[in-house]
Design an enzyme around this catalytic site. Sequence first.
Site, PDB file in Angstrom:
ATOM      1  N   VAL A  10       0.796  -0.997  -0.017  1.00 33.43           N
ATOM      2  CA  VAL A  10      -0.125   0.007   0.102  1.00 33.43           C
ATOM      3  C   VAL A  10       0.837   1.349   0.051  1.00 33.43           C
ATOM      4  CG1 VAL A  10      -1.897   1.438   1.116  1.00 33.43           C
ATOM      5  CG2 VAL A  10      -1.978  -1.296   1.197  1.00 33.43           C
ATOM      6  N   HIS A  25      -9.304 -15.715  20.233  1.00 30.13           N
ATOM      7  CA  HIS A  25      -9.534 -14.204  19.807  1.00 30.13           C
ATOM      8  C   HIS A  25      -8.383 -13.448  20.184  1.00 30.13           C
ATOM      9  CE1 HIS A  25     -13.381 -16.271  21.551  1.00 30.13           C
ATOM     10  NE2 HIS A  25     -13.657 -16.045  20.458  1.00 30.13           N
ATOM     11  N   GLY A  28     -10.132  -6.740  15.133  1.00 27.29           N
ATOM     12  CA  GLY A  28      -9.642  -7.006  16.550  1.00 27.29           C
ATOM     13  C   GLY A  28      -8.571  -6.131  16.976  1.00 27.29           C
TER      14      GLY A  28
END
Length: 356
Positions: free
Chosen positions: A48, A276, A309
């Site tokens: 990017v 998680h 997250g």
Amino acid sequence: PVRKGCIECANCMVGCRYNSKNTLDKNYLWFAEKWGAKIEAETRVTKVEFKDEIYHVHTESSTSLLGKKKRVFKSRGIVFSAGVLGTMKLLFRQKEEFKTLPNLSDKLGANLRTNSESLCGIAGIDNKMNHGVAISRVFNPDENTHIELVKYGDGSGAMGLLSTIAAGDGPAIVRTLKMIWNFITSPRKVWKVVSKEFAEHSIILLVMQSLDNALQMKWEKGIFGGSLKVKNGSEVQAPAYIEVGQNVMHRYAEKTNGVAMNATTEVLFNMSSTAHILGGCPMGMTKEEGVVNDKFEVHGYPNMRVLDGSIIPCNLGVNPSLTITALSEYAMSHVPEKKGNTRQTLEQQMAANSAA
């Protein structure tokens, strides 16, 4: 899109085979395409660049066998939403390897969270245990701990390959010796585990806590570029042994005549495990304090946001998907409507329907 009723096969997490589950492609992406967005599947972002107030997004095919099929997309705004590991790797490569986004905060990778989790369970249970939805029971054994009972559908027993007979607390070498001793002295338990299909005759306990602990993710250069490495942070370290969860596990094993199991990595390496992973893009008022601001805009780069997250600042102690969704919707509510947009918002549609 139309979906079918749940048949309670417990395959929710590995992939619903019966078109019953609400998933990303059946809600957000479905509506996005319906309202004009184009989904570029099988497309991996590699680089990017930010030039002349425009983001140049370099991509390649992730599946093509006949070359990489490279393309470049251009945009005045960009959102990174590749999950913690995907977003961290992509941002670190731009900052450290390609030098295309050099102004990213040095706080990148800080406050990496595991949700203060531990994975344990009970295997070799005589009865078949995996009926119903994948996560069907939740309770709090104390004010800081949240435990979920997790199941997997028939034939989905890969978790069994990542587990071993439970070993008590202590350093890695101590727990490893305890594990070996349990194998030697408890052949019946070993047989109970290996003689039964793991998915059908086991229950996984997902132990999560809201206590404050953290790790640090860094980018280490190597001969072939670089890679992500997880280091100890400056705060309390993420645990590999949570006593309250182990107590629940042993009590459950006793009641079901099963065998208590721990994650192998937690025993052999004293390494915390998590379903998680969170954090890595901490929030701060300035670039020196964090990667993003209170609207999750990246410091130093206009119209760049991180929405996954990575922006969660603490251990939630519960499954984070709804929190991530809420924060993402909050962040996008601050993006102004595109000039010339004639599509009514949901609120406008409801108001029009009420008026009618």
